[in-house]
Scaffold this motif. Structure first.
Motif, PDB file in Angstrom:
ATOM      1  N   MET A  97       0.844  -1.195   0.000  1.00  0.00           N
ATOM      2  CA  MET A  97       0.000   0.000   0.000  1.00  0.00           C
ATOM      3  C   MET A  97       0.879   1.245   0.000  1.00  0.00           C
ATOM      4  O   MET A  97       1.801   1.366   0.809  1.00  0.00           O
ATOM      5  N   GLU A  98       0.602   2.201  -0.891  1.00  0.00           N
ATOM      6  CA  GLU A  98       1.374   3.421  -0.975  1.00  0.00           C
ATOM      7  C   GLU A  98       1.102   4.322   0.234  1.00  0.00           C
ATOM      8  O   GLU A  98       0.040   4.251   0.851  1.00  0.00           O
ATOM      9  N   THR A  99       2.093   5.162   0.538  1.00  0.00           N
ATOM     10  CA  THR A  99       2.005   6.020   1.723  1.00  0.00           C
ATOM     11  C   THR A  99       0.761   6.908   1.689  1.00  0.00           C
ATOM     12  O   THR A  99       0.044   7.044   2.687  1.00  0.00           O
ATOM     13  N   LYS A 100       0.473   7.515   0.534  1.00  0.00           N
ATOM     14  CA  LYS A 100      -0.676   8.397   0.405  1.00  0.00           C
ATOM     15  C   LYS A 100      -1.973   7.652   0.670  1.00  0.00           C
ATOM     16  O   LYS A 100      -2.871   8.137   1.383  1.00  0.00           O
ATOM     17  N   GLU A 101      -2.081   6.444   0.117  1.00  0.00           N
ATOM     18  CA  GLU A 101      -3.278   5.622   0.309  1.00  0.00           C
ATOM     19  C   GLU A 101      -3.409   5.186   1.763  1.00  0.00           C
ATOM     20  O   GLU A 101      -4.509   5.166   2.331  1.00  0.00           O
ATOM     21  N   LEU A 102      -2.281   4.841   2.382  1.00  0.00           N
ATOM     22  CA  LEU A 102      -2.272   4.416   3.778  1.00  0.00           C
ATOM     23  C   LEU A 102      -2.745   5.548   4.689  1.00  0.00           C
ATOM     24  O   LEU A 102      -3.600   5.343   5.559  1.00  0.00           O
ATOM     25  N   LEU A 103      -2.197   6.745   4.483  1.00  0.00           N
ATOM     26  CA  LEU A 103      -2.570   7.892   5.307  1.00  0.00           C
ATOM     27  C   LEU A 103      -4.052   8.232   5.155  1.00  0.00           C
ATOM     28  O   LEU A 103      -4.719   8.598   6.123  1.00  0.00           O
ATOM     29  N   LYS A 104      -4.560   8.087   3.939  1.00  0.00           N
ATOM     30  CA  LYS A 104      -5.976   8.347   3.691  1.00  0.00           C
ATOM     31  C   LYS A 104      -6.844   7.350   4.450  1.00  0.00           C
ATOM     32  O   LYS A 104      -7.855   7.734   5.066  1.00  0.00           O
TER      33      LYS A 104
ATOM     34  N   ILE B 124      -0.250   2.845  15.836  1.00  0.00           N
ATOM     35  CA  ILE B 124      -0.706   1.470  16.040  1.00  0.00           C
ATOM     36  C   ILE B 124      -1.645   1.053  14.912  1.00  0.00           C
ATOM     37  O   ILE B 124      -1.540  -0.053  14.367  1.00  0.00           O
ATOM     38  N   LEU B 125      -2.539   1.950  14.533  1.00  0.00           N
ATOM     39  CA  LEU B 125      -3.494   1.643  13.457  1.00  0.00           C
ATOM     40  C   LEU B 125      -2.781   1.464  12.117  1.00  0.00           C
ATOM     41  O   LEU B 125      -3.143   0.585  11.327  1.00  0.00           O
ATOM     42  N   ARG B 126      -1.774   2.283  11.856  1.00  0.00           N
ATOM     43  CA  ARG B 126      -0.996   2.131  10.616  1.00  0.00           C
ATOM     44  C   ARG B 126      -0.302   0.776  10.582  1.00  0.00           C
ATOM     45  O   ARG B 126      -0.306   0.076   9.566  1.00  0.00           O
ATOM     46  N   GLU B 127       0.293   0.407  11.707  1.00  0.00           N
ATOM     47  CA  GLU B 127       0.975  -0.884  11.792  1.00  0.00           C
ATOM     48  C   GLU B 127      -0.012  -2.037  11.587  1.00  0.00           C
ATOM     49  O   GLU B 127       0.302  -3.037  10.948  1.00  0.00           O
ATOM     50  N   LEU B 128      -1.202  -1.879  12.127  1.00  0.00           N
ATOM     51  CA  LEU B 128      -2.228  -2.911  11.996  1.00  0.00           C
ATOM     52  C   LEU B 128      -2.683  -3.057  10.546  1.00  0.00           C
ATOM     53  O   LEU B 128      -2.865  -4.181  10.046  1.00  0.00           O
ATOM     54  N   ILE B 129      -2.864  -1.953   9.867  1.00  0.00           N
ATOM     55  CA  ILE B 129      -3.281  -1.991   8.460  1.00  0.00           C
ATOM     56  C   ILE B 129      -2.249  -2.711   7.595  1.00  0.00           C
ATOM     57  O   ILE B 129      -2.577  -3.531   6.738  1.00  0.00           O
ATOM     58  N   LEU B 130      -0.977  -2.433   7.838  1.00  0.00           N
ATOM     59  CA  LEU B 130       0.098  -2.960   6.995  1.00  0.00           C
ATOM     60  C   LEU B 130       0.544  -4.368   7.377  1.00  0.00           C
ATOM     61  O   LEU B 130       1.203  -5.050   6.589  1.00  0.00           O
TER      62      LEU B 130
END
Length: 290
Positions: free
Chosen positions: A1-8, A145-151
């Protein structure tokens, strides 16, 4: 997942769940979990109406008059999310997958902790402990934590909740609130470890399930795949007998979980991917508040 998509995606989750946290869970979170940990502060002379269970018998004997212990609420708590991220958590046939549901529930709990100035940490498990995120305060830490969980993608196959609980007990020494979130497809017996953890911490179990795990849809003869064991087999889903057996297995498993969690002294909620999980989660909070 790209950074922009992840942040969104993280931002969308934050906007959705922070609104839910404010509207539904803020008061319930505080009354359900604040004050569960109490520390001894002082003694005072017994007065009518004081709880006799708090009488300090040593001080009472020394002064020959009744004294009671005074306790203070532990204002600052640590909240831990022990998340079972084995392959079966990716399953979903309804509004969302079990992992997407886990993400929303984790976000609601994380932002509830942030709103109450509590620390939030996480442990990701599969067949072993794969990631430990130490507890910290603040919105940015919750978002991390949520970012880590998504990835996150597990490196190992299978589920071992027992090992995750052992790690939690060894690493976390201060009394904490711990949400164990899983679909509980685990062949190991983790309930003794859960009972031990609950004697030191405030443990809460949350089961995630998809409706198709409860009611087998009529799709004819299909090949079914077990994400945990990697086994495949053909199943005639048009068979009423097969579907009834499938339903009974799910219900029996649910009953056994309820019994075992109750024996371990752990509060338990079962949440579905059909999008109607808020009521069940709110009931869990309200039950603990009484």
């Amino acid at each position: 997942m790209e950074t922009k998509e992840l942040l969104k995606k993280v931002r969308e989750i934050e906007i959705k769940t922070r609104g839910l946290t404010k509207q539904v869970f803020s008061g319930e979170y505080h009354s359900a979990f604040k004050g569960k940990g109490m520390t001894f502060s002082d003694v005072k002379n017994y007065q009518y109406g004081d709880d006799v269970r708090n009488i300090d018998w040593n001080v009472t004997a020394r002064f020959n008059e009744p004294f009671v212990k005074v306790f203070e609420e532990e204002r600052e708590l640590s909240v831990f999310l022990v998340l079972d991220l084995s392959e079966s958590i990716n399953y979903g046939t309804r509004v969302k997958s079990k992992k997407e549901l886990m993400l929303e529930v984790a976000a609601v709990l994380a932002f509830s902790a942030v709103a109450n100035n509590d620390k939030i940490g996480a442990i990701f498990i599969s067949n072993s402990v794969e990631k430990y995120i130490p507890p910290n305060k603040g919105r940015m830490h919750a978002l991390m934590i949520l970012r880590e969980l998504i990835l996150f993608k597990p490196e190992k196959e299978g589920t071992n909740i027992k090992e995750g609980l052992r790690y939690f007990r060894n690493v976390v020494k201060k009394r904490s609130i711990c949400f164990l979130i899983s679909d509980f497809y685990d062949e190991t017996d983790f309930f003794e470890g859960l009972k031990i953890a609950n004697s030191k911490h405030d443990m809460v179990a949350i089961r995630l399930f998809d409706y198709a795990e409860k009611e087998l849809p009529k799709l004819g003869l299909i090949k079914m795949f077990d994400a945990e064991s990697k086994k495949k087999r053909w199943v005639n889903t048009n068979s009423k007998k097969v579907r009834e057996k499938y339903r009974m297995q799910f219900n029996d498993n649910e009953k056994q979980l309820v019994i075992k969690f109750r024996k371990a002294g752990v509060d338990y909620a079962s949440l579905s991917t059909d999008g109607k999980y808020l009521a069940a989660l709110n009931r869990l909070f309200l039950t603990r508040s009484r």
